[in-house]
Scaffold this motif. Sequence first.
Motif, mmCIF file in Angstrom:
data_model
loop_
_atom_site.group_PDB
_atom_site.id
_atom_site.type_symbol
_atom_site.label_atom_id
_atom_site.label_comp_id
_atom_site.label_asym_id
_atom_site.label_seq_id
_atom_site.Cartn_x
_atom_site.Cartn_y
_atom_site.Cartn_z
ATOM 1 N N THR A 147 45.342 36.421 -30.608
ATOM 2 C CA THR A 147 47.095 36.664 -29.098
ATOM 3 C C THR A 147 45.488 37.551 -28.107
ATOM 4 O O THR A 147 46.319 37.663 -27.386
ATOM 5 C CB THR A 147 48.127 37.517 -30.101
ATOM 6 O OG1 THR A 147 47.703 37.962 -30.625
ATOM 7 C CG2 THR A 147 48.762 36.228 -30.495
ATOM 8 N N ALA A 153 47.774 33.884 -23.220
ATOM 9 C CA ALA A 153 48.926 33.643 -23.124
ATOM 10 C C ALA A 153 48.726 32.267 -21.900
ATOM 11 O O ALA A 153 49.020 32.189 -20.829
ATOM 12 C CB ALA A 153 50.075 34.277 -22.859
ATOM 13 N N GLY A 154 49.827 31.671 -22.404
ATOM 14 C CA GLY A 154 50.168 29.858 -21.226
ATOM 15 C C GLY A 154 49.402 29.329 -21.068
ATOM 16 O O GLY A 154 48.529 29.003 -20.228
ATOM 17 N N SER A 199 48.457 25.060 -26.711
ATOM 18 C CA SER A 199 49.144 26.649 -26.267
ATOM 19 C C SER A 199 48.285 27.839 -27.032
ATOM 20 O O SER A 199 47.612 27.022 -27.993
ATOM 21 C CB SER A 199 50.475 26.673 -27.128
ATOM 22 O OG SER A 199 50.787 26.438 -28.566
ATOM 23 N N ARG A 200 48.405 29.192 -27.337
ATOM 24 C CA ARG A 200 47.690 30.100 -28.291
ATOM 25 C C ARG A 200 48.653 29.611 -29.260
ATOM 26 O O ARG A 200 47.599 30.065 -30.744
ATOM 27 C CB ARG A 200 48.435 31.036 -27.290
ATOM 28 C CG ARG A 200 47.507 32.766 -28.142
ATOM 29 C CD ARG A 200 47.871 33.939 -27.707
ATOM 30 N NE ARG A 200 48.531 34.437 -26.966
ATOM 31 C CZ ARG A 200 49.028 35.354 -26.018
ATOM 32 N NH1 ARG A 200 48.071 36.108 -26.255
ATOM 33 N NH2 ARG A 200 50.648 35.785 -26.275
ATOM 34 N N GLU A 201 49.993 29.534 -29.693
ATOM 35 C CA GLU A 201 50.337 29.371 -30.712
ATOM 36 C C GLU A 201 49.762 28.574 -31.230
ATOM 37 O O GLU A 201 49.349 28.516 -32.724
ATOM 38 C CB GLU A 201 52.311 29.143 -30.655
ATOM 39 C CG GLU A 201 52.491 30.204 -30.000
ATOM 40 C CD GLU A 201 52.723 30.611 -28.484
ATOM 41 O OE1 GLU A 201 52.142 29.293 -27.791
ATOM 42 O OE2 GLU A 201 52.798 31.654 -28.335
#
Length: 191
Positions: free
Chosen positions: A185, A190-191, A81-83
């Motif tokens: 970010t 995202a996603g 994920s981006r996180e």
Amino acid sequence: MAKNPERRVMLTDAAVDVLAHEGARGLTFRAVDARAGVPVGTASNYFSSRDDLLMQTGARISSRMTPDPAQVEQTMLPAPSRELVVELMHWLIRRMTDDRTGYLAMLELRLEATRRPDLRTQLTRTVRAGFEESLSFHRDRGLPGDLDAFLVLYLAMTGVLLEHFTLPDMLGDDGLDHLVETVVTRIIPAG
């Protein structure tokens, strides 16, 4: 040429320290011997020339910067994920900060490579191999972002590290975590 591998590592680590603190111009066999605390002439028994010392020091820095595979696997436990990319970039900053001397020495080597074509060729090969390995890792692990996003992230983080280590007051340490999150970010979808 002496063959003791532990002594060679000790001498290249001393050379990393000399590069980081004295610059490439200060990297001499005598300076390495003094930093390693060994008799004068020891380094010249392990390295055929100053160029050989520079190249082997570059290889040692690369080895020091390579993360432990077990830590990589631990860090990669969450789903891609981006996180997770944010966490990986925070981890990159922590690892480089933990070996600040190694990172500064690499910057010195890069500058010296602008004046030494053989060193530039070797260092380019080493850095390019690391880049390709990181790109393959990114792709194989299913992390978000295409080749262009990865390239921009690589260049942005290289710039963040350069500022952080050479002019830390430029960015300020308080905002470094926020900056890393902002970089990721803005670059990674995202996603």
